[in-house]
Scaffold this active site. Structure first.
Site, PDB file in Angstrom:
ATOM      1  N   LYS A 195       0.835  -1.197   0.000  1.00  0.00           N
ATOM      2  CA  LYS A 195       0.000   0.000   0.000  1.00  0.00           C
ATOM      3  C   LYS A 195       0.876   1.256   0.000  1.00  0.00           C
ATOM      4  O   LYS A 195       0.670   2.170  -0.799  1.00  0.00           O
ATOM      5  CB  LYS A 195      -0.921  -0.001   1.225  1.00  0.00           C
ATOM      6  CG  LYS A 195      -1.735  -1.273   1.438  1.00  0.00           C
ATOM      7  CD  LYS A 195      -2.658  -1.560   0.296  1.00  0.00           C
ATOM      8  CE  LYS A 195      -3.605  -2.723   0.582  1.00  0.00           C
ATOM      9  NZ  LYS A 195      -2.979  -4.032   0.697  1.00  0.00           N
ATOM     10  N   LYS A 249      -8.334   1.312   4.012  1.00  0.00           N
ATOM     11  CA  LYS A 249      -7.877  -0.079   3.988  1.00  0.00           C
ATOM     12  C   LYS A 249      -6.669  -0.278   4.890  1.00  0.00           C
ATOM     13  O   LYS A 249      -5.868   0.646   5.095  1.00  0.00           O
ATOM     14  CB  LYS A 249      -7.543  -0.506   2.554  1.00  0.00           C
ATOM     15  CG  LYS A 249      -6.588   0.402   1.802  1.00  0.00           C
ATOM     16  CD  LYS A 249      -6.537  -0.003   0.336  1.00  0.00           C
ATOM     17  CE  LYS A 249      -5.732   0.956  -0.504  1.00  0.00           C
ATOM     18  NZ  LYS A 249      -5.723   0.599  -1.939  1.00  0.00           N
ATOM     19  N   ARG A 270      -5.157  -4.923 -12.936  1.00  0.00           N
ATOM     20  CA  ARG A 270      -3.866  -5.449 -12.510  1.00  0.00           C
ATOM     21  C   ARG A 270      -2.914  -5.377 -13.701  1.00  0.00           C
ATOM     22  O   ARG A 270      -3.088  -6.062 -14.690  1.00  0.00           O
ATOM     23  CB  ARG A 270      -4.023  -6.885 -12.018  1.00  0.00           C
ATOM     24  CG  ARG A 270      -2.710  -7.655 -11.807  1.00  0.00           C
ATOM     25  CD  ARG A 270      -1.761  -6.981 -10.811  1.00  0.00           C
ATOM     26  NE  ARG A 270      -2.341  -6.711  -9.528  1.00  0.00           N
ATOM     27  CZ  ARG A 270      -2.432  -7.586  -8.531  1.00  0.00           C
ATOM     28  NH1 ARG A 270      -1.984  -8.819  -8.709  1.00  0.00           N
ATOM     29  NH2 ARG A 270      -2.957  -7.226  -7.378  1.00  0.00           N
ATOM     30  N   ARG A 303     -10.412  -6.240 -13.092  1.00  0.00           N
ATOM     31  CA  ARG A 303     -11.223  -7.003 -12.145  1.00  0.00           C
ATOM     32  C   ARG A 303     -12.461  -6.172 -11.835  1.00  0.00           C
ATOM     33  O   ARG A 303     -12.384  -5.169 -11.121  1.00  0.00           O
ATOM     34  CB  ARG A 303     -10.385  -7.324 -10.910  1.00  0.00           C
ATOM     35  CG  ARG A 303      -9.192  -8.217 -11.250  1.00  0.00           C
ATOM     36  CD  ARG A 303      -8.120  -8.212 -10.201  1.00  0.00           C
ATOM     37  NE  ARG A 303      -7.536  -6.884 -10.051  1.00  0.00           N
ATOM     38  CZ  ARG A 303      -6.653  -6.566  -9.102  1.00  0.00           C
ATOM     39  NH1 ARG A 303      -6.268  -7.475  -8.232  1.00  0.00           N
ATOM     40  NH2 ARG A 303      -6.175  -5.350  -9.032  1.00  0.00           N
ATOM     41  N   ARG A 355     -15.484  -3.566  -4.157  1.00  0.00           N
ATOM     42  CA  ARG A 355     -14.162  -4.122  -4.453  1.00  0.00           C
ATOM     43  C   ARG A 355     -14.190  -4.957  -5.728  1.00  0.00           C
ATOM     44  O   ARG A 355     -15.122  -5.713  -5.970  1.00  0.00           O
ATOM     45  CB  ARG A 355     -13.694  -4.998  -3.292  1.00  0.00           C
ATOM     46  CG  ARG A 355     -13.623  -4.277  -1.975  1.00  0.00           C
ATOM     47  CD  ARG A 355     -13.515  -5.246  -0.807  1.00  0.00           C
ATOM     48  NE  ARG A 355     -14.691  -6.115  -0.722  1.00  0.00           N
ATOM     49  CZ  ARG A 355     -14.802  -7.143   0.108  1.00  0.00           C
ATOM     50  NH1 ARG A 355     -13.804  -7.431   0.922  1.00  0.00           N
ATOM     51  NH2 ARG A 355     -15.900  -7.885   0.135  1.00  0.00           N
ATOM     52  N   ASP A 408      -1.824  -2.007  -9.278  1.00  0.00           N
ATOM     53  CA  ASP A 408      -3.272  -1.865  -9.317  1.00  0.00           C
ATOM     54  C   ASP A 408      -3.592  -0.456  -9.785  1.00  0.00           C
ATOM     55  O   ASP A 408      -3.124   0.529  -9.185  1.00  0.00           O
ATOM     56  CB  ASP A 408      -3.889  -2.130  -7.949  1.00  0.00           C
ATOM     57  CG  ASP A 408      -3.858  -3.605  -7.574  1.00  0.00           C
ATOM     58  OD1 ASP A 408      -3.524  -4.425  -8.448  1.00  0.00           O
ATOM     59  OD2 ASP A 408      -4.164  -3.933  -6.414  1.00  0.00           O
ATOM     60  N   GLU A 427      -2.010   0.602  -5.832  1.00  0.00           N
ATOM     61  CA  GLU A 427      -1.157  -0.305  -5.065  1.00  0.00           C
ATOM     62  C   GLU A 427      -0.001  -0.781  -5.942  1.00  0.00           C
ATOM     63  O   GLU A 427      -0.110  -0.798  -7.168  1.00  0.00           O
ATOM     64  CB  GLU A 427      -1.929  -1.537  -4.556  1.00  0.00           C
ATOM     65  CG  GLU A 427      -2.957  -1.236  -3.485  1.00  0.00           C
ATOM     66  CD  GLU A 427      -3.594  -2.494  -2.902  1.00  0.00           C
ATOM     67  OE1 GLU A 427      -3.060  -3.609  -3.123  1.00  0.00           O
ATOM     68  OE2 GLU A 427      -4.632  -2.356  -2.232  1.00  0.00           O
ATOM     69  N   ASN A 429       1.960  -4.239  -5.830  1.00  0.00           N
ATOM     70  CA  ASN A 429       2.012  -5.551  -5.191  1.00  0.00           C
ATOM     71  C   ASN A 429       3.302  -6.274  -5.558  1.00  0.00           C
ATOM     72  O   ASN A 429       3.570  -6.485  -6.748  1.00  0.00           O
ATOM     73  CB  ASN A 429       0.809  -6.382  -5.622  1.00  0.00           C
ATOM     74  CG  ASN A 429      -0.506  -5.761  -5.189  1.00  0.00           C
ATOM     75  OD1 ASN A 429      -0.941  -5.955  -4.069  1.00  0.00           O
ATOM     76  ND2 ASN A 429      -1.134  -5.002  -6.073  1.00  0.00           N
TER      77      ASN A 429
END
Length: 315
Positions: A124, A159, A209, A224, A232, A272, A280, A282
């Site tokens: 994050k 979050k 993604r 997504r 979400r 993201d 984000e 990841n």
């Protein structure tokens, strides 16, 4: 090459969508041997980092898809490379594993992603290094500051900093009757640091993604798309995955972030992107290989093994 995958138990893999399994298949197709261990199988003795690892063979069957030999205690240096694919949360045990990786790297072991990079790139907080590409963001443990941020931006996502798969995410508005109790809960009464971001309505079109391998963006992302009534887009939260070519903005973000990822030794990252914004970075166990491969025919796992081979060859 001889590759060690460190991940969650093989028995938990959903092979039809598992990225680590896709990596294993691609490695197997190249003739590479590989073994498996969990993070808890690492140890140190006599100053050397050791691992209780099992050699794994793919059977090609759908259910009993692997054959695992009894574990042997080996120095981590017995492998050409170690691929860390343990899922979050990034708890103390995860932290200890990264510290053992750093020690192993000092002993000549190649670890992807490196222990230092895993510690430096909280999934994050890493977006703060690229603030020009992000929506308005607040990081704090103060419920009152988050409440003021919600009043300012009217629609906000909050979050935790150590989760995955959309767990623990709340969407807040100033008139939410549960605003105070949600903030008390998620911050642990001002003792737990969290992230708040202005809500990006383009989530309805998908939380994308974007994969970056060896600093280079993969040509397709996985959008997504949230289920009806859901904020979400995470697949683990019921989202639907749709592979798409990168937009110009997606590529610009990935090309801005990619060189820093490569400089830090991060061989694989999953960015993201919602709308025009990076949300984000990841690096622990990025997913979505299989969905992109199945929908586009692009051999993403092969691209990753290409990069792994180059890295182990020192290219």
């Amino acid at each position: 090459m001889r590759i060690l995958f460190i991940a969650d138990p093989l028995e938990t893999f959903k092979t039809y969508k598992d990225t680590t399994f896709a990596m294993m298949e691609a490695a197997h197709a190249r003739g590479h041997a590989f073994s498996f261990a969990e993070a808890g199988d690492l140890s140190v003795e006599g100053g050397r980092v050791l691992v209780d690892a099992s050699s794994v063979t793919l059977t090609g069957e759908e259910t009993a898809w692997f054959r695992k030999e009894p574990a042997q205690r080996l120095p981590l240096s017995a492998f050409n490379c170690v691929v860390m694919r343990k899922d979050p949360p990034f708890d103390l045990e995860y932290l200890y594993a990264t510290q053992l990786f750093t020690l192993a790297e000092q002993q000549g072991v190649r670890v992807f992603t490196s222990g230092q990079a895993l510690r430096d790139f909280n999934e994050k907080l890493a977006i703060l290094k690229f603030a020009e590409w992000t929506a308005p963001t607040l990081v704090t443990s103060s419920a009152s500051r988050i409440k003021a941020f919600v009043r300012q931006h009217l629609d906000v996502i909050v979050k935790p900093l150590d989760g995955m798969g959309g767990a623990g995410i709340f969407r807040l508005r100033p008139d939410d009757a549960n605003l105070n109790v949600i903030l008390e809960t998620i911050t642990g009464h001002d003792t737990r640091t969290v992230m708040a971001q202005r809500y990006i309505p383009e989530i309805r079109d998908g939380d994308k993604r974007v994969l970056v391998i060896d600093g280079v963006p993969v040509d397709y992302c996985l959008a997504r798309i949230p289920a009806v009534g859901e904020t979400r887009g995470n697949l683990a939260a019921g989202g639907r995955g749709e592979a798409r070519p990168l937009s110009a903005r997606d590529r610009a973000i990935a090309e801005a972030v990619g060189p820093e990822l490569k400089r830090r030794g991060i061989l694989l990252a999953g960015l993201d992107v919602i709308g025009d914004y990076l949300t984000e970075v990841n690096v622990t166990s990025p997913t979505c290989f299989r969905e992109i491969m199945d929908q586009t025919g692009l051999d993403v796992a092969g691209l990753y093994i290409d990069a792994l081979e180059r890295a182990c060859a020192g290219a």
